[in-house]
Design an enzyme around this catalytic site. Structure first.
Site, PDB file in Angstrom:
ATOM      1  N   LEU A 102      51.538  44.344 154.177  1.00  0.00           N
ATOM      2  CA  LEU A 102      52.542  45.368 153.854  1.00  0.00           C
ATOM      3  C   LEU A 102      53.942  44.950 154.293  1.00  0.00           C
ATOM      4  CD1 LEU A 102      50.431  48.504 154.883  1.00  0.00           C
ATOM      5  CD2 LEU A 102      50.659  47.449 152.617  1.00  0.00           C
TER       6      LEU A 102
ATOM      7  N   GLY B  18      58.788  46.689 150.723  1.00  0.00           N
ATOM      8  CA  GLY B  18      58.532  47.193 149.367  1.00  0.00           C
ATOM      9  C   GLY B  18      57.446  48.259 149.375  1.00  0.00           C
ATOM     10  N   HIS B  19      56.348  47.961 150.068  1.00  0.00           N
ATOM     11  CA  HIS B  19      55.275  48.962 150.184  1.00  0.00           C
ATOM     12  C   HIS B  19      55.777  50.208 150.908  1.00  0.00           C
ATOM     13  CE1 HIS B  19      52.909  45.074 150.053  1.00  0.00           C
ATOM     14  NE2 HIS B  19      52.332  45.752 149.083  1.00  0.00           N
TER      15      HIS B  19
ATOM     16  N   SER C 291      57.942  40.251 148.757  1.00  0.00           N
ATOM     17  CA  SER C 291      56.593  39.964 148.249  1.00  0.00           C
ATOM     18  C   SER C 291      55.730  39.510 149.410  1.00  0.00           C
ATOM     19  CB  SER C 291      56.642  38.852 147.195  1.00  0.00           C
ATOM     20  OG  SER C 291      55.340  38.312 146.996  1.00  0.00           O
TER      21      SER C 291
ATOM     22  N   GLU D 223      58.179  48.445 140.893  1.00  0.00           N
ATOM     23  CA  GLU D 223      58.673  47.956 139.601  1.00  0.00           C
ATOM     24  C   GLU D 223      58.702  46.437 139.572  1.00  0.00           C
ATOM     25  OE1 GLU D 223      62.449  49.839 139.072  1.00  0.00           O
ATOM     26  OE2 GLU D 223      61.573  51.679 138.273  1.00  0.00           O
TER      27      GLU D 223
ATOM     28  N   GLY E 244      47.543  44.996 150.824  1.00  0.00           N
ATOM     29  CA  GLY E 244      47.868  44.732 152.224  1.00  0.00           C
ATOM     30  C   GLY E 244      49.032  43.773 152.357  1.00  0.00           C
TER      31      GLY E 244
END
Lengths: 289, 289
Positions: free
Chosen positions: A33, A36-37, A185, A148, A31
């Site tokens: 979010l 990146g997600h 992040s 990644e 979660g």
């Protein structure tokens, strides 16, 4: 988008797709979010009939004194992000649903977990591998997508799938960064304003080492450490270099090398890395620019 | 009966059954097949379209100094037994096939493995759970059959399936015994003639304790120890009693209680047990008479 909280509901939701031989793309998340997600959802959407996303803050991958309790949780906002990203099924189980009997049996990662974040966070990757194996088992995806950015996690999950002969493709997607280079992040929200001003130096440290053209891992590590040491707030957790994805000691000139670090700000422990292909004049193979 | 040695061949062999929605019954073994195994094949045959048997002496479940090297191996004879028992596919992988990268990730059994054979054989049940998870993953059976004789193993595998949400029924089948009561085991062939003469006392020790009508686990354990101590060859490894299948300390009067032992002859370490239902006037619930 269907939001389900139990395994039974999830499997009922997926059953028609399975019997219709549709393919499932799966993005497991904790979660909070962010872009990146969203990049993972987008790739999954492009390649599969059904996109399943899970949100589960996994207690087993947090150690004592880590941020399990305070890890950012924003269910309503996350649902909106997942819906707008075209996800089909959002699976948000409780801890009791995923661990009905506590932790009587876990996956123990014996290789690749004694370095980098595994050394700083004992048991972390056992927790990751255990919950991912459980999630793979209930979702039964054709392909699963991971950032990644969490390079050690990605290597360990690829090994997990190989080790237990799971019929699942594990795909890593490039790190998504802010304009100033800071890797996206969920923990960036912990940064103070001052820390945020210095945070772009994290990635710059890696870029500078890479641009130097040096190929000796210990010199690259020293260079990154020198740049990070110039940040007046927070402290280095580790800077390390290994072969990638084996995460073994570098012992061949022509190998993929990961140079990775964790940096501890007051509340936010952030990680980043670059992978260099020494067989390919130092260019990165993983779209990490 | 098809005999295959690679996962690829196995999955090719099973693929037509799967696409035809036929059910798979699976019996994992370490070979040296005897009447106990045959009883499992027979139950699997009665209930499923396809019967898959594996023979794999799993190095990960043997500790240093145990009998991995000398464990009885009799491939040709085992093939014949499996064929005559009506098995459809016999899977006999190499160690390299099951562990292509060594043991980088394993299942670690944290509950139920610190007692009985788990205490005598550290890491044994990690090895069992790991290989069973791998075998389940490649065979994808509907139901898997195990002997109740290995009661601790059976409890741990049932937990494994629950823990990792595997869509597999795990069925225990009653211990098969010689006429004199000795439980059938591949390790019985290690017994010297003298040891074999005394071996029936193993099960008699359990029967005698059960027949005493006593209900205090520590007294039952003491009774079994007393009988075993009368055997002039070999020595007791352990005699223990727990709730079954939790393998936790007995703390309720109305519970299933397992009284189990391992007895070490010169070469053969043999195990046996009884399960008593204290809710049911001491009769056994598991057909172990």
């Amino acid at each position: 988008m269907l939001v389900v909280t139990t395994i039974k509901e999830l499997q009922q939701a997926l059953s028609p797709y399975l019997s219709d031989n549709q393919t499932i793309g799966f993005v497991p998340t904790m979660g909070a979010l962010h872009a990146g997600h969203q990049s993972l959802f987008s790739v999954a959407r492009d390649h599969h009939d059904v996109v399943v996303v899970s949100i589960f803050v996994n207690p087993l991958q947090f150690g004592p004194g880590e941020d399990y309790e305070t890890y950012p949780r924003q269910q309503a906002l996350d649902e909106q992000v997942a819906r707008e990203s075209g996800c089909d099924v959002l699976f948000c189980p409780t801890v009791g649903e995923m661990y009905p009997d506590g932790f009587p049996q876990v996956v123990h990662v014996k290789q690749g977990a004694d370095v980098m974040c595994g050394r700083s966070r004992p048991g972390h990757f056992d927790g990751v591998a255990t919950v991912v194996l459980k999630l793979f088992s209930v979702v039964q995806p054709n392909e699963a997508f991971f950032g990644e950015k969490d390079a050690q996690q990605l290597a360990i999950i690829k090994q997990l799938v190989k080790e237990f002969f799971l019929p699942i493709t594990v795909t890593g997607c490039p790190t998504v960064r802010e304009e100033d280079g800071l890797a996206r992040s969920s923990r960036n929200v912990y940064l103070t304003a001052e820390e945020r001003r210095y945070a772009p130096l994290l990635y710059k440290a890696l870029q500078k080492a890479q641009a130097s053209g040096k190929r000796d891992p210990s010199i690259l590590v020293a260079d990154v450490k020198a740049t990070l040491a110039s940040i007046p707030v927070g402290e280095i957790d580790y800077v390390e270099a290994y072969e990638y994805p084996s995460l073994k000691k570098v012992n061949e000139a022509n190998a993929l090398i990961i140079v990775a670090f964790a940096y501890q700000f007051k509340k936010a422990r952030l990680i980043d890395h670059i992978v260099m292909d020494f067989n390919n004049r130092g260019e990165t193979p993983c779209s990490e620019q």
